[in-house]
Scaffold this motif. Structure first.
Motif, PDB file in Angstrom:
ATOM      1  N   MET A   1       0.734  -0.984  -0.212  1.00  0.00           N
ATOM      2  CA  MET A   1      -0.074  -0.441  -0.127  1.00  0.00           C
ATOM      3  C   MET A   1       1.112   1.249   0.069  1.00  0.00           C
ATOM      4  O   MET A   1       2.078   1.318   0.782  1.00  0.00           O
ATOM      5  N   GLU A   2       1.076   2.226  -0.435  1.00  0.00           N
ATOM      6  CA  GLU A   2       0.664   3.265  -0.791  1.00  0.00           C
ATOM      7  C   GLU A   2       0.975   4.376  -0.470  1.00  0.00           C
ATOM      8  O   GLU A   2      -1.118   5.051  -0.633  1.00  0.00           O
ATOM      9  N   ALA A   3       1.030   5.827  -0.524  1.00  0.00           N
ATOM     10  CA  ALA A   3       0.567   6.648   0.892  1.00  0.00           C
ATOM     11  C   ALA A   3       1.130   7.773   0.076  1.00  0.00           C
ATOM     12  O   ALA A   3       2.439   7.710  -0.090  1.00  0.00           O
ATOM     13  N   LEU A   4       0.426   8.943  -0.080  1.00  0.00           N
ATOM     14  CA  LEU A   4       1.581  10.260   0.070  1.00  0.00           C
ATOM     15  C   LEU A   4       0.581  11.480   0.591  1.00  0.00           C
ATOM     16  O   LEU A   4      -0.589  11.438   0.785  1.00  0.00           O
ATOM     17  N   TYR A   5       1.521  11.801   1.375  1.00  0.00           N
ATOM     18  CA  TYR A   5       0.993  12.966   2.595  1.00  0.00           C
ATOM     19  C   TYR A   5       2.184  13.847   2.069  1.00  0.00           C
ATOM     20  O   TYR A   5       3.685  14.240   2.533  1.00  0.00           O
ATOM     21  N   PRO A   6       2.067  15.062   1.321  1.00  0.00           N
ATOM     22  CA  PRO A   6       2.784  16.202   0.717  1.00  0.00           C
ATOM     23  C   PRO A   6       2.496  17.918   1.619  1.00  0.00           C
ATOM     24  O   PRO A   6       3.327  17.916   1.325  1.00  0.00           O
ATOM     25  N   GLY A   7       1.514  17.644   2.677  1.00  0.00           N
ATOM     26  CA  GLY A   7       2.296  18.223   3.145  1.00  0.00           C
ATOM     27  C   GLY A   7       1.722  19.764   2.370  1.00  0.00           C
ATOM     28  O   GLY A   7       1.344  20.123   1.856  1.00  0.00           O
ATOM     29  N   ALA A   8       1.953  21.152   2.971  1.00  0.00           N
ATOM     30  CA  ALA A   8       1.759  22.579   2.419  1.00  0.00           C
ATOM     31  C   ALA A   8       2.934  22.209   0.738  1.00  0.00           C
ATOM     32  O   ALA A   8       3.104  21.770   0.022  1.00  0.00           O
ATOM     33  N   ALA A   9       1.364  22.621  -0.085  1.00  0.00           N
ATOM     34  CA  ALA A   9       1.463  22.904  -1.606  1.00  0.00           C
ATOM     35  C   ALA A   9       1.377  24.462  -1.979  1.00  0.00           C
ATOM     36  O   ALA A   9       0.490  25.032  -1.713  1.00  0.00           O
ATOM     37  N   VAL A  10       1.576  24.820  -2.937  1.00  0.00           N
ATOM     38  CA  VAL A  10       1.467  26.402  -3.474  1.00  0.00           C
ATOM     39  C   VAL A  10       0.500  25.428  -4.371  1.00  0.00           C
ATOM     40  O   VAL A  10       0.217  25.637  -4.805  1.00  0.00           O
ATOM     41  N   ALA A  11      -0.429  26.456  -4.187  1.00  0.00           N
ATOM     42  CA  ALA A  11      -1.596  25.985  -5.271  1.00  0.00           C
ATOM     43  C   ALA A  11      -2.387  27.336  -4.641  1.00  0.00           C
ATOM     44  O   ALA A  11      -2.930  29.040  -4.113  1.00  0.00           O
ATOM     45  N   ASP A  12      -3.358  28.157  -6.324  1.00  0.00           N
ATOM     46  CA  ASP A  12      -4.306  29.437  -6.270  1.00  0.00           C
ATOM     47  C   ASP A  12      -5.456  28.604  -5.271  1.00  0.00           C
ATOM     48  O   ASP A  12      -6.384  27.861  -5.755  1.00  0.00           O
ATOM     49  N   VAL A  13      -5.842  29.389  -4.163  1.00  0.00           N
ATOM     50  CA  VAL A  13      -6.954  29.708  -2.994  1.00  0.00           C
ATOM     51  C   VAL A  13      -7.248  30.837  -3.117  1.00  0.00           C
ATOM     52  O   VAL A  13      -6.395  31.908  -2.781  1.00  0.00           O
ATOM     53  N   VAL A  14      -8.592  30.660  -3.153  1.00  0.00           N
ATOM     54  CA  VAL A  14      -9.636  32.283  -2.990  1.00  0.00           C
ATOM     55  C   VAL A  14      -9.408  32.319  -1.520  1.00  0.00           C
ATOM     56  O   VAL A  14      -9.778  31.707  -0.997  1.00  0.00           O
ATOM     57  N   GLY A  15      -9.074  33.145  -0.907  1.00  0.00           N
ATOM     58  CA  GLY A  15      -9.007  33.889   0.539  1.00  0.00           C
ATOM     59  C   GLY A  15      -7.807  33.371   1.319  1.00  0.00           C
ATOM     60  O   GLY A  15      -7.081  32.037   1.013  1.00  0.00           O
ATOM     61  N   GLY A  16      -7.707  34.051   2.427  1.00  0.00           N
ATOM     62  CA  GLY A  16      -7.240  33.448   3.475  1.00  0.00           C
ATOM     63  C   GLY A  16      -5.202  33.658   3.290  1.00  0.00           C
ATOM     64  O   GLY A  16      -4.835  33.861   2.245  1.00  0.00           O
ATOM     65  N   GLU A  17      -4.783  33.633   3.959  1.00  0.00           N
ATOM     66  CA  GLU A  17      -3.122  33.977   3.956  1.00  0.00           C
ATOM     67  C   GLU A  17      -1.947  33.288   4.413  1.00  0.00           C
ATOM     68  O   GLU A  17      -2.519  32.214   5.715  1.00  0.00           O
ATOM     69  N   LEU A  18      -0.783  32.870   4.075  1.00  0.00           N
ATOM     70  CA  LEU A  18      -0.712  32.010   4.301  1.00  0.00           C
ATOM     71  C   LEU A  18       1.292  32.450   5.127  1.00  0.00           C
ATOM     72  O   LEU A  18       1.492  33.358   4.065  1.00  0.00           O
ATOM     73  N   ASP A  19       2.228  32.610   5.811  1.00  0.00           N
ATOM     74  CA  ASP A  19       3.616  32.566   6.138  1.00  0.00           C
ATOM     75  C   ASP A  19       3.728  31.923   5.368  1.00  0.00           C
ATOM     76  O   ASP A  19       4.833  30.864   6.177  1.00  0.00           O
ATOM     77  N   ARG A  20       4.880  32.525   4.591  1.00  0.00           N
ATOM     78  CA  ARG A  20       5.623  31.094   3.479  1.00  0.00           C
ATOM     79  C   ARG A  20       6.687  30.992   4.469  1.00  0.00           C
ATOM     80  O   ARG A  20       6.947  29.767   4.573  1.00  0.00           O
TER      81      ARG A  20
END
Length: 52
Positions: A1-20
């Motif tokens: 069984m394989e799993a993927l846990y990518p964590g944070a990713a850059v994406a086009d998101v409407v609203g919200g802010e992220l301290d890069r």
């Protein structure tokens, strides 16, 4: 069984802010990944390169 846990990713998101800098410091690779990198990992895991 394989799993993927990518964590944070850059994406086009409407609203919200992220301290890069804060988000990058919490990642195993010390940067934020991209949605393309996640997609490539999924394709590899589901194809002949992965077990699935």
């Amino acid at each position: 069984m394989e799993a993927l846990y990518p964590g944070a990713a850059v994406a086009d998101v409407v609203g919200g802010e992220l301290d890069r800098r804060q988000a990058e410091s919490g990642q195993a690779i010390d940067r934020i990944g991209t949605t393309d990198e996640i997609a490539q990992a999924v394709l590899w895991l589901s194809g002949p390169g992965g077990i699935g």
